[in-house]
Enzyme design. Structure first.
Site, PDB file in Angstrom:
ATOM      1  N   THR A 385      -2.401  -8.103  -2.515  1.00  0.00           N
ATOM      2  CA  THR A 385      -2.652  -6.789  -1.946  1.00  0.00           C
ATOM      3  C   THR A 385      -3.893  -6.143  -2.560  1.00  0.00           C
ATOM      4  O   THR A 385      -4.201  -6.333  -3.717  1.00  0.00           O
ATOM      5  CB  THR A 385      -1.428  -5.903  -2.235  1.00  0.00           C
ATOM      6  OG1 THR A 385      -0.281  -6.539  -1.690  1.00  0.00           O
ATOM      7  CG2 THR A 385      -1.578  -4.513  -1.688  1.00  0.00           C
ATOM      8  N   GLY A 468       3.147  -6.164  -5.443  1.00  0.00           N
ATOM      9  CA  GLY A 468       4.461  -6.578  -4.968  1.00  0.00           C
ATOM     10  C   GLY A 468       5.558  -5.600  -5.323  1.00  0.00           C
ATOM     11  O   GLY A 468       5.416  -4.376  -5.198  1.00  0.00           O
TER      12      GLY A 468
END
Length: 578
Positions: A385, A468
Site C-alpha cells: 500500500t 496491512g
C-alpha cells in the site's frame, strides 16, 4: 598532512560533532522534539507528502502550475503506481477523504472493486476444492477483483479537479517512457518479489524486471506499457478503462487464461461517495471511510482509550502500552466479525461507535494480558500500500490511500498494459454465515484506510499509516502521540512503534476468537525495562521482527497560516511544501 597532526585533526572533528549533537539535542528537548529524526516541513502555499520523493515533486509541480490538492493527489498517485509498484498501481483500489474548502465539507470516496459476476459462491467453493484450498489463495486468478483506482481518480477529478487530466498525468507518462531512478527501500521489496512473481502467466517479467531481476538502487527503470496506458486514460478518460479498449484487452486475456473478470464486470463498476464515520476524541473529530474498510477500528480504539489519562501515564510506558495492546485485542474481534460491504451487510455503527459500548469493553481490560477475547456485539447472520496527502493554497486537503494488497499484487500482467492486478479478493471469508463472505459483485474487506481530523469545525490533520492489519494501530499511535503526548507531526511518526498480531481475521470463520495473548512486537526505541514489565503482565513480546507501517501527514496551522508536513523517516518518503 603531517602524520603527527592527523590524530589531532580527527580528535578536533570528533569534539565538534559531540558538541554539536549535545547542543542540537538540547534544543530538541527544549522544544519537545525527543523523537524526531528531522524537522517538520513548513509551507505557506501548499504541501505534498508521499512515499516517493519524485512523486512528491510531481504533486508539488501540479500545485505550482495552478492545480489544486485534488489534481496533485491524482498526479502523485499515478507516479507512485509507476515508481513504487511494490505497493500500488492502477490494478488496485483506492480510498480518499477530501476537505473541500469552497463547500466547507468533508467527503469520503470508496473506490474499491467488486468480485466477478460470473463466479458464484458455490462455483468458488468448487474451484477451491479442486486446488485443495479452504480460503482464496493470494496469487491465484480467484483473488482478483475489479481494479477501482482509475475510476477513483476520475470521480475525484469530476467533482473537484481543476487542471485537465492530460496535464495531471503528463509527468507520470514522461517518467514511464523515459525512466526514473529506483529508490533504496522500493528496490529491496521489488527484488524480493520478482523471483516468485515472474513465473506467473502474463507479462510480469517483460514489464517489471531488468534482465529477469528486480532493479537495484539507483538503476533507471522504464515502463513504456504503463506510459501507453496512462496516455490512453489522459486522452479518452475513465471509459477507456471500464468501457473501452483496456477492458476489452483484459477480458480477452482472462478468457484465455481461465480467469474470472469479464468486460461486464468493468462496465458495471462504480465508485461510491459515502458519509464518513466519525467519533470525537478529547475534542478532536476523527474521520474514517467505514463500510468494508477497517477504519472503524481506529474510532473504536479511540473510544476505549479516551477512558485513560494517557498523558499522565506517559508515552511508551508499560501502563500505556498495556492499555493499547488490550484495546487492540478487543476491537479487532469486532473488526473480524462486522466490517463488510454495506451493500450486503448492515454494519452496526450505532453500537460499535457508541461511548457506552466502549465503556463496557474497557471494563474487560485488567492488569494482565487477555487471552480469551471475542466480539461484544451479536452478529447479524444475513448476509503493501501507499498513502499520500496533499494541501493547497485555497485550503483543500486530500487524504488518499491506494494499494495492490500484497506488494506487487498477483503478478498477473496483461501484455501491453503495464500493471499487475491486485489480490484483494483474498480477503473474503468462505464461511457462508460470515458478513464478509464471498458473493457475486461484492466488495471484499479492505485494510487500507485514509485518516482525517477536524478541530472546532475546521480541518486539522490529514494523515495515514499504511501497513496491512497494522494500520489502525498506526493511526491511534500517531493520533495519541499528537493529542495526548504533544508531539509534532514528524516526531509523532518517528517515535518508536508497537504492533500486536494473532487476533481473529475478517477472512476467517464466524466462530473464531482470540484464544491466546497473541504476539507483541516493539521497535528497539522502547526501553528494555518496559519489555520486561510487559512480559511480567503475561504478554509475549519480541523486539523488532515486524512491519510497523509507513506514515505521511499534513497539519494545518491557522495561527501562522502554514501547513506542517511529515513523512516516514524509515524508508524513501518525502514531504515538501512551498
Amino acid at each position: 598532512m603531517n602524520p603527527y597532526l592527523k590524530p589531532l585533526s580527527l580528535l578536533t572533528t570528533l569534539l565538534i560533532l559531540i558538541t554539536y549533537h549535545t547542543y542540537a539535542q538540547g534544543d530538541r528537548e527544549a522544544d519537545g522534539l525527543n523523537f524526531a529524526s528531522r524537522s517538520e516541513v513548513i509551507g505557506q502555499n501548499g504541501m505534498v507528502a508521499t512515499s516517493h520523493p519524485l512523486a512528491t515533486q510531481i504533486g508539488l509541480d501540479i500545485l505550482k502550475q495552478g492545480g489544486n490538492a485534488i489534481d496533485a493527489a491524482i498526479a502523485a498517485n499515478a507516479a507512485t503506481g509507476l515508481m513504487e509498484p511494490t505497493g500500488n498501481g492502477i490494478g488496485g483500489d483506492l480510498f480518499a477523504i477530501v476537505w473541500h474548502e469552497k463547500t466547507q465539507k468533508l467527503y469520503a470516496l470508496n473506490a474499491s472493486g467488486r468480485s466477478p459476476l460470473g463466479l458464484s459462491y458455490d462455483d468458488l467453493l468448487k474451484e477451491l476444492d479442486e486446488i485443495d484450498e479452504e480460503s482464496i489463495p493470494p496469487y491465484h486468478l480467484l483473488s482478483i477483483s475489479v481494479p477501482g483506482a482509475v475510476d477513483g481518480w476520475f470521480e475525484l477529478h469530476k467533482k473537484f479537479g481543476s487542471l485537465p487530466m492530460e496535464e495531471i498525468l503528463k509527468s507520470p507518462i514522461h517518467y514511464a517512457e523515459n525512466g526514473f531512478p529506483v529508490t533504496e527501500a522500493i528496490s529491496a521489496g521489488w527484488r524480493r518479489s520478482v523471483p516468485f512473481l515472474k513465473t506467473q502467466p502474463g507479462a510480469f517479467e517483460s514489464t517489471f524486471t531488468i534482465d529477469g531481476r528486480g532493479p537495484h538502487k539507483g538503476e533507471i527503470f522504464k515502463n513504456p506499457d504503463l506510459g501507453s496506458t496512462l496516455r490512453v486514460l489522459a486522452k479518452k478518460g475513465r471509459d477507456a478503462f471500464y468501457n473501452g479498449e483496456i477492458a476489452i484487452k483484459i477480458d480477452k486475456w482472462m478468457v484465455k487464461n481461465k480467469g474470472y473478470l469479464r468486460y461486464t464486470d468493468f462496465e458495471n463498476h462504480r465508485s461510491e461517495w459515502v458519509e464518513p464515520v466519525t467519533t470525537n476524541y478529547r475534542g478532536y473529530d476523527v474521520y474514517q471511510v467505514g463500510g468494508n474498510v477497517q477504519g472503524t477500528a481506529v474510532l473504536q480504539m479511540l473510544n476505549i482509550l479516551e477512558g485513560y489519562d494517557l498523558k499522565s501515564m506517559g508515552y511508551g510506558t508499560v501502563e500505556t502500552l498495556h492499555a493499547f495492546i488490550e484495546t487492540k485485542k478487543l476491537v479487532y474481534e469486532d473488526r473480524a466479525k462486522h466490517y463488510a460491504d454495506p451493500d450486503f451487510q448492515e454494519v452496526p455503527y450505532d453500537v460499535l461507535l457508541s461511548k457506552e459500548y466502549a465503556a463496557e469493553r474497557r471494563k474487560l481490560i485488567g492488569e494482565t494480558a487477555m487471552k480469551d477475547v471475542s466480539t461484544g456485539v451479536e452478529v447479524i447472520e444475513n448476509g503493501d500500500t501507499v498513502y499520500l496527502t496533499t494541501a493547497d493554497s485555497e485550503g483543500n486537503m486530500v487524504s488518499l490511500i491506494q494499494s495492490n494488497f500484497r506488494g506487487m499484487g498477483t503478478g498477473f500482467v496483461v501484455p501491453g498494459l503495464g500493471f499487475s492486478f491486485q489480490n484483494r479478493g483474498e480477503l473474503f471469508s468462505t464461511d457462508s454465515k460470515h458478513p464478509n463472505v464471498y458473493a457475486l459483485g461484492k466488495r471484499p474487506f479492505h485494510t487500507i484506510i485514509p485518516g482525517f481530523v477536524m478541530k472546532d469545525g475546521k480541518p486539522f490533520f490529514s494523515y495515514g499509516n499504511m501497513g496491512g492489519a497494522y494500520q489502525p494501530i498506526g493511526h491511534i499511535s500517531i493520533l495519541t502521540n499528537i493529542i495526548d503526548f504533544e508531539m509534532n507531526v514528524q516526531e509523532a511518526g518517528d517515535a518508536a512503534r508497537w504492533d500486536h498480531s494473532g487476533s481473529s481475521e475478517p477472512t476467517g470463520k464466524l466462530t473464531d476468537k482470540l484464544s491466546t495473548t497473541g504476539q507483541v512486537n516493539l521497535e528497539s526505541g522502547i526501553p528494555y525495562e518496559v519489555v520486561r514489565q510487559l512480559r511480567a503482565k503475561g504478554h509475549k513480546v519480541e523486539v523488532g521482527n515486524s512491519f510497523f507501517g509507513r506514515y505521511q501527514g499534513i497539519m494545518r496551522d491557522y495561527e501562522n497560516g502554514v501547513y506542517l508536513g511529515a513523512s516516514e523517516s524509515r524508508v524513501d518518503g518525502q514531504a515538501a511544501g512551498y
